[in-house]
Motif scaffolding. Sequence first.
Motif, mmCIF file in Angstrom:
data_model
loop_
_atom_site.group_PDB
_atom_site.id
_atom_site.type_symbol
_atom_site.label_atom_id
_atom_site.label_comp_id
_atom_site.label_asym_id
_atom_site.label_seq_id
_atom_site.Cartn_x
_atom_site.Cartn_y
_atom_site.Cartn_z
ATOM 1 N N ASN A 180 68.434 -44.438 16.676
ATOM 2 C CA ASN A 180 68.048 -43.170 17.313
ATOM 3 C C ASN A 180 68.567 -41.981 16.513
ATOM 4 O OD1 ASN A 180 66.659 -44.435 19.378
ATOM 5 N ND2 ASN A 180 68.413 -44.420 20.789
ATOM 6 N N LYS A 181 69.824 -42.068 16.070
ATOM 7 C CA LYS A 181 70.391 -40.983 15.257
ATOM 8 C C LYS A 181 69.630 -40.860 13.941
ATOM 9 C CE LYS A 181 75.091 -40.975 17.056
ATOM 10 N NZ LYS A 181 76.507 -41.232 16.771
ATOM 11 N N ALA A 182 69.330 -42.022 13.343
ATOM 12 C CA ALA A 182 68.572 -41.997 12.087
ATOM 13 C C ALA A 182 67.180 -41.396 12.317
ATOM 14 C CB ALA A 182 68.448 -43.400 11.504
ATOM 15 N N ASN A 183 66.558 -41.761 13.442
ATOM 16 C CA ASN A 183 65.243 -41.180 13.766
ATOM 17 C C ASN A 183 65.352 -39.681 13.984
ATOM 18 O OD1 ASN A 183 63.781 -43.541 13.544
ATOM 19 N ND2 ASN A 183 63.961 -44.060 15.722
ATOM 20 N N GLU A 184 66.401 -39.268 14.696
ATOM 21 C CA GLU A 184 66.606 -37.834 14.917
ATOM 22 C C GLU A 184 66.835 -37.115 13.595
ATOM 23 O OE1 GLU A 184 69.745 -37.207 17.722
ATOM 24 O OE2 GLU A 184 68.701 -38.286 19.329
ATOM 25 N N LEU A 185 67.682 -37.715 12.737
ATOM 26 C CA LEU A 185 67.932 -37.113 11.429
ATOM 27 C C LEU A 185 66.641 -37.054 10.613
ATOM 28 C CD1 LEU A 185 71.360 -38.704 10.431
ATOM 29 C CD2 LEU A 185 70.906 -36.323 11.057
ATOM 30 N N LEU A 186 65.860 -38.143 10.702
ATOM 31 C CA LEU A 186 64.589 -38.183 9.985
ATOM 32 C C LEU A 186 63.640 -37.113 10.511
ATOM 33 C CD1 LEU A 186 62.853 -39.616 7.869
ATOM 34 C CD2 LEU A 186 62.096 -41.167 9.670
ATOM 35 N N LEU A 187 63.580 -36.995 11.847
ATOM 36 C CA LEU A 187 62.717 -35.957 12.433
ATOM 37 C C LEU A 187 63.198 -34.557 12.044
ATOM 38 C CD1 LEU A 187 62.077 -37.401 16.010
ATOM 39 C CD2 LEU A 187 60.431 -37.189 14.124
ATOM 40 N N GLN A 188 64.541 -34.366 12.056
ATOM 41 C CA GLN A 188 65.077 -33.074 11.635
ATOM 42 C C GLN A 188 64.743 -32.802 10.176
ATOM 43 O OE1 GLN A 188 69.257 -33.276 12.466
ATOM 44 N NE2 GLN A 188 69.010 -32.845 14.664
ATOM 45 N N ARG A 189 64.906 -33.831 9.338
ATOM 46 C CA ARG A 189 64.596 -33.674 7.909
ATOM 47 C C ARG A 189 63.115 -33.375 7.713
ATOM 48 N NH1 ARG A 189 65.928 -31.580 3.417
ATOM 49 N NH2 ARG A 189 65.184 -32.713 1.612
ATOM 50 N N GLU A 190 62.267 -34.104 8.455
ATOM 51 C CA GLU A 190 60.832 -33.839 8.369
ATOM 52 C C GLU A 190 60.518 -32.413 8.811
ATOM 53 O OE1 GLU A 190 58.763 -36.786 10.644
ATOM 54 O OE2 GLU A 190 59.101 -38.362 9.163
ATOM 55 N N GLN A 191 61.179 -31.961 9.874
ATOM 56 C CA GLN A 191 60.972 -30.590 10.350
ATOM 57 C C GLN A 191 61.455 -29.588 9.312
ATOM 58 O OE1 GLN A 191 59.282 -29.776 13.068
ATOM 59 N NE2 GLN A 191 59.451 -27.662 12.440
ATOM 60 N N GLN A 192 62.618 -29.891 8.702
ATOM 61 C CA GLN A 192 63.122 -29.012 7.650
ATOM 62 C C GLN A 192 62.141 -28.955 6.484
ATOM 63 O OE1 GLN A 192 66.902 -30.753 6.720
ATOM 64 N NE2 GLN A 192 68.058 -29.239 7.905
ATOM 65 N N LEU A 193 61.656 -30.128 6.085
ATOM 66 C CA LEU A 193 60.689 -30.165 4.981
ATOM 67 C C LEU A 193 59.418 -29.412 5.346
ATOM 68 C CD1 LEU A 193 61.090 -33.850 3.739
ATOM 69 C CD2 LEU A 193 61.884 -31.768 2.607
ATOM 70 N N ALA A 194 58.965 -29.592 6.591
ATOM 71 C CA ALA A 194 57.767 -28.870 7.032
ATOM 72 C C ALA A 194 58.021 -27.367 7.049
ATOM 73 C CB ALA A 194 57.344 -29.355 8.418
ATOM 74 N N ASP A 195 59.212 -26.970 7.525
ATOM 75 C CA ASP A 195 59.567 -25.544 7.531
ATOM 76 C C ASP A 195 59.643 -24.996 6.114
ATOM 77 O OD1 ASP A 195 59.662 -25.639 10.276
ATOM 78 O OD2 ASP A 195 61.867 -25.719 10.399
ATOM 79 N N GLU A 196 60.289 -25.769 5.223
ATOM 80 C CA GLU A 196 60.387 -25.337 3.826
ATOM 81 C C GLU A 196 59.014 -25.240 3.187
ATOM 82 O OE1 GLU A 196 63.053 -27.910 1.735
ATOM 83 O OE2 GLU A 196 64.765 -27.369 3.001
ATOM 84 N N ALA A 197 58.163 -26.227 3.484
ATOM 85 C CA ALA A 197 56.796 -26.194 2.933
ATOM 86 C C ALA A 197 56.049 -24.984 3.472
ATOM 87 C CB ALA A 197 56.058 -27.486 3.274
ATOM 88 N N ALA A 198 56.217 -24.696 4.761
ATOM 89 C CA ALA A 198 55.557 -23.528 5.349
ATOM 90 C C ALA A 198 56.084 -22.239 4.718
ATOM 91 C CB ALA A 198 55.775 -23.510 6.860
ATOM 92 N N LYS A 199 57.413 -22.192 4.494
ATOM 93 C CA LYS A 199 57.998 -21.010 3.854
ATOM 94 C C LYS A 199 57.465 -20.848 2.435
ATOM 95 C CE LYS A 199 62.365 -20.905 6.398
ATOM 96 N NZ LYS A 199 63.822 -21.111 6.317
ATOM 97 N N ARG A 200 57.419 -21.987 1.698
ATOM 98 C CA ARG A 200 56.898 -21.923 0.325
ATOM 99 C C ARG A 200 55.444 -21.480 0.325
ATOM 100 N NH1 ARG A 200 58.853 -27.552 -1.167
ATOM 101 N NH2 ARG A 200 61.081 -27.260 -1.155
#
Length: 185
Positions: A67-87
């Motif tokens: 669950n923690k790994a999934n949460e971290l993965l979801l957070q990382r995916e969200q961060q990547l999506a946010d970074e991609a949106a910012k870029r």
Amino acid sequence: MYIWIGVAAGTTIHRAVRTAVAVSLGDEMTFSEIMKNVVDIGITPVLLIIFIIYFICKSRNDDNRVNKANELLLQREQQLADEAAKREKLIRQESEKQLQLIMEERARREQQLIEDGIRREEMIRRESEKRESILMGNMERMIQNMDRITETMRGIDQSMGKINERLEKIEERTGVKNGGGSDEG
């Protein structure tokens, strides 16, 4: 005897299940509790219960880690999506800036071409006015020269007319008529 074995087995299973449920609900077992259960229930069921409890706890820990790994993965995916949106936003803004700069440069060039065209037209008009002025000046001089020539010709005509009048008067006085020769003949 079978009844006594059945009751003993049922009691053992009941105690083992109760202990397993208590541990699975989060109660920690101390060494003394484990030893007490070994004496009351027996070594095999207690070891089986400890083995089951161990795997249940490990399974819970594994579930928590997953669950923690999934949460971290979801957070990382969200961060990547946010970074991609910012870029993407930055790239879009940069593209818009470049497009605006290109449009401004184009407008500036068009304005410069218009201004250059106006200056050329003004220069050509002034040059044309100068040439027209020079031409008009030359025509005025020619007209003045023609007027002088005309006046000179009138003066010559008048002089010729006076000369003719004098010649006629001289001829009248001398008696010579036009046609040459005398009346005698």
